[in-house]
Design a protein around this motif. Sequence first.
Motif, PDB file in Angstrom:
ATOM      1  N   ASN A  63       4.944   6.916  20.685  1.00  0.00           N
ATOM      2  CA  ASN A  63       4.266   6.314  21.799  1.00  0.00           C
ATOM      3  C   ASN A  63       4.944   5.109  22.201  1.00  0.00           C
ATOM      4  OD1 ASN A  63       2.049   8.548  21.817  1.00  0.00           O
ATOM      5  ND2 ASN A  63       0.601   7.090  20.437  1.00  0.00           N
ATOM      6  N   LEU A  64       5.292   4.300  23.336  1.00  0.00           N
ATOM      7  CA  LEU A  64       5.965   3.489  23.818  1.00  0.00           C
ATOM      8  C   LEU A  64       5.285   3.085  24.570  1.00  0.00           C
ATOM      9  CD1 LEU A  64       9.731   4.507  24.033  1.00  0.00           C
ATOM     10  CD2 LEU A  64       8.462   3.847  22.047  1.00  0.00           C
ATOM     11  N   ARG A  65       5.207   1.379  25.222  1.00  0.00           N
ATOM     12  CA  ARG A  65       4.325   0.638  26.313  1.00  0.00           C
ATOM     13  C   ARG A  65       5.472   1.376  27.028  1.00  0.00           C
ATOM     14  NH1 ARG A  65       3.107  -4.010  23.139  1.00  0.00           N
ATOM     15  NH2 ARG A  65       5.928  -3.936  22.602  1.00  0.00           N
ATOM     16  N   GLN A  66       5.090   0.607  28.244  1.00  0.00           N
ATOM     17  CA  GLN A  66       6.198   1.007  29.462  1.00  0.00           C
ATOM     18  C   GLN A  66       7.164  -0.204  29.482  1.00  0.00           C
ATOM     19  OE1 GLN A  66       4.026   2.627  32.917  1.00  0.00           O
ATOM     20  NE2 GLN A  66       5.455   1.375  34.296  1.00  0.00           N
ATOM     21  N   SER A  67       6.491  -1.341  29.252  1.00  0.00           N
ATOM     22  CA  SER A  67       7.044  -2.728  29.157  1.00  0.00           C
ATOM     23  C   SER A  67       7.999  -2.452  27.906  1.00  0.00           C
ATOM     24  CB  SER A  67       6.346  -4.084  29.114  1.00  0.00           C
ATOM     25  OG  SER A  67       5.190  -3.864  27.686  1.00  0.00           O
ATOM     26  N   ASP A  68       8.448  -1.920  27.297  1.00  0.00           N
ATOM     27  CA  ASP A  68       9.727  -1.410  26.369  1.00  0.00           C
ATOM     28  C   ASP A  68      10.384  -0.648  26.227  1.00  0.00           C
ATOM     29  OD1 ASP A  68       7.636  -3.357  24.446  1.00  0.00           O
ATOM     30  OD2 ASP A  68       7.149  -0.811  23.665  1.00  0.00           O
ATOM     31  N   ILE A  69      10.672   0.267  27.825  1.00  0.00           N
ATOM     32  CA  ILE A  69      11.697   0.734  28.285  1.00  0.00           C
ATOM     33  C   ILE A  69      13.021  -0.384  28.881  1.00  0.00           C
ATOM     34  CG2 ILE A  69      12.420   2.588  30.362  1.00  0.00           C
ATOM     35  CD1 ILE A  69       9.435   3.568  30.629  1.00  0.00           C
ATOM     36  N   PHE A  70      13.850   0.358  28.545  1.00  0.00           N
ATOM     37  CA  PHE A  70      15.073  -0.709  29.035  1.00  0.00           C
ATOM     38  C   PHE A  70      16.403   0.467  29.520  1.00  0.00           C
ATOM     39  CE2 PHE A  70      20.002  -1.631  27.395  1.00  0.00           C
ATOM     40  CZ  PHE A  70      20.209  -2.865  27.728  1.00  0.00           C
ATOM     41  N   ASP A  71      15.938   1.486  29.761  1.00  0.00           N
ATOM     42  CA  ASP A  71      17.334   2.448  30.280  1.00  0.00           C
ATOM     43  C   ASP A  71      16.566   3.528  30.437  1.00  0.00           C
ATOM     44  OD1 ASP A  71      18.560   3.581  31.880  1.00  0.00           O
ATOM     45  OD2 ASP A  71      20.677   3.202  30.272  1.00  0.00           O
ATOM     46  N   TYR A  72      16.979   4.674  31.385  1.00  0.00           N
ATOM     47  CA  TYR A  72      16.322   5.898  30.960  1.00  0.00           C
ATOM     48  C   TYR A  72      17.389   6.606  31.624  1.00  0.00           C
ATOM     49  CZ  TYR A  72      16.337   6.120  36.612  1.00  0.00           C
ATOM     50  OH  TYR A  72      16.356   5.990  37.833  1.00  0.00           O
ATOM     51  N   VAL A  73      17.185   7.976  31.579  1.00  0.00           N
ATOM     52  CA  VAL A  73      17.722   9.011  32.378  1.00  0.00           C
ATOM     53  C   VAL A  73      16.880  10.763  32.565  1.00  0.00           C
ATOM     54  CG1 VAL A  73      18.327  10.275  29.674  1.00  0.00           C
ATOM     55  CG2 VAL A  73      19.739  10.885  31.972  1.00  0.00           C
ATOM     56  N   TYR A  74      16.565  10.554  34.259  1.00  0.00           N
ATOM     57  CA  TYR A  74      16.565  11.813  34.379  1.00  0.00           C
ATOM     58  C   TYR A  74      17.233  13.034  34.552  1.00  0.00           C
ATOM     59  CZ  TYR A  74      13.481  14.722  37.845  1.00  0.00           C
ATOM     60  OH  TYR A  74      13.488  16.127  38.067  1.00  0.00           O
ATOM     61  N   ARG A  75      17.372  13.838  34.028  1.00  0.00           N
ATOM     62  CA  ARG A  75      17.949  15.121  34.205  1.00  0.00           C
ATOM     63  C   ARG A  75      17.202  16.526  35.136  1.00  0.00           C
ATOM     64  NH1 ARG A  75      21.628  15.617  30.069  1.00  0.00           N
ATOM     65  NH2 ARG A  75      19.833  15.841  28.924  1.00  0.00           N
ATOM     66  N   SER A  76      17.803  16.819  35.861  1.00  0.00           N
ATOM     67  CA  SER A  76      17.081  17.631  36.861  1.00  0.00           C
ATOM     68  C   SER A  76      17.324  18.708  36.269  1.00  0.00           C
ATOM     69  CB  SER A  76      17.059  17.962  38.652  1.00  0.00           C
ATOM     70  OG  SER A  76      18.050  18.220  38.914  1.00  0.00           O
ATOM     71  N   ALA A  77      16.617  20.472  36.257  1.00  0.00           N
ATOM     72  CA  ALA A  77      16.743  21.380  36.100  1.00  0.00           C
ATOM     73  C   ALA A  77      17.816  22.553  36.531  1.00  0.00           C
ATOM     74  CB  ALA A  77      15.536  23.079  36.076  1.00  0.00           C
ATOM     75  N   ALA A  78      18.304  21.422  38.033  1.00  0.00           N
ATOM     76  CA  ALA A  78      19.285  21.933  38.683  1.00  0.00           C
ATOM     77  C   ALA A  78      20.603  21.383  38.396  1.00  0.00           C
ATOM     78  CB  ALA A  78      18.810  22.284  40.405  1.00  0.00           C
ATOM     79  N   GLY A  79      20.878  20.375  37.379  1.00  0.00           N
ATOM     80  CA  GLY A  79      21.819  19.300  36.852  1.00  0.00           C
ATOM     81  C   GLY A  79      21.755  18.307  37.575  1.00  0.00           C
ATOM     82  N   ALA A  80      20.959  17.834  38.682  1.00  0.00           N
ATOM     83  CA  ALA A  80      20.745  16.091  39.381  1.00  0.00           C
ATOM     84  C   ALA A  80      20.682  15.844  37.886  1.00  0.00           C
ATOM     85  CB  ALA A  80      20.262  16.474  40.355  1.00  0.00           C
ATOM     86  N   LYS A  81      21.274  14.275  37.900  1.00  0.00           N
ATOM     87  CA  LYS A  81      21.119  13.455  36.880  1.00  0.00           C
ATOM     88  C   LYS A  81      20.954  11.945  37.292  1.00  0.00           C
ATOM     89  CE  LYS A  81      23.991  11.927  33.014  1.00  0.00           C
ATOM     90  NZ  LYS A  81      24.153  12.614  31.486  1.00  0.00           N
ATOM     91  N   THR A  82      20.262  11.039  37.262  1.00  0.00           N
ATOM     92  CA  THR A  82      20.103   9.644  37.394  1.00  0.00           C
ATOM     93  C   THR A  82      19.418   8.826  36.430  1.00  0.00           C
ATOM     94  OG1 THR A  82      17.938   9.717  37.972  1.00  0.00           O
ATOM     95  CG2 THR A  82      19.210  10.439  40.354  1.00  0.00           C
TER      96      THR A  82
END
Length: 90
Positions: A63-82
């Motif tokens: 479990n993490l606090r939202q305030s601890d997030i340093f970076d993120y990666v989001y990958r859609s099922a269609a292959g798009a990545k941000t």
Amino acid sequence: ESAWVAGFPAGDVLAVCAPFTTTAGGKEYLWVEVTRWQEGGLSGRLATEPNAVSGLHKGDSLNLRQSDIFDYVYRSAAGAKTGNVTRPFR
């Protein structure tokens, strides 16, 4: 945030990078694959094996606090990545 609280679309992956305290007192940044996002925090599984953080292993539930997030990666099922501006997510 509100879109994530509602749930993830099937096949999409969200991972976040957060700092963890090492045995020497420093910081090691590890990726956590998010399984649930609730207001102010999130739950997930450790996606990388720590090198210097004792007691944690790849696959552990966290479990993490939202305030601890340093970076993120989001990958859609269609292959798009941000996101992912600091280092590769495996």
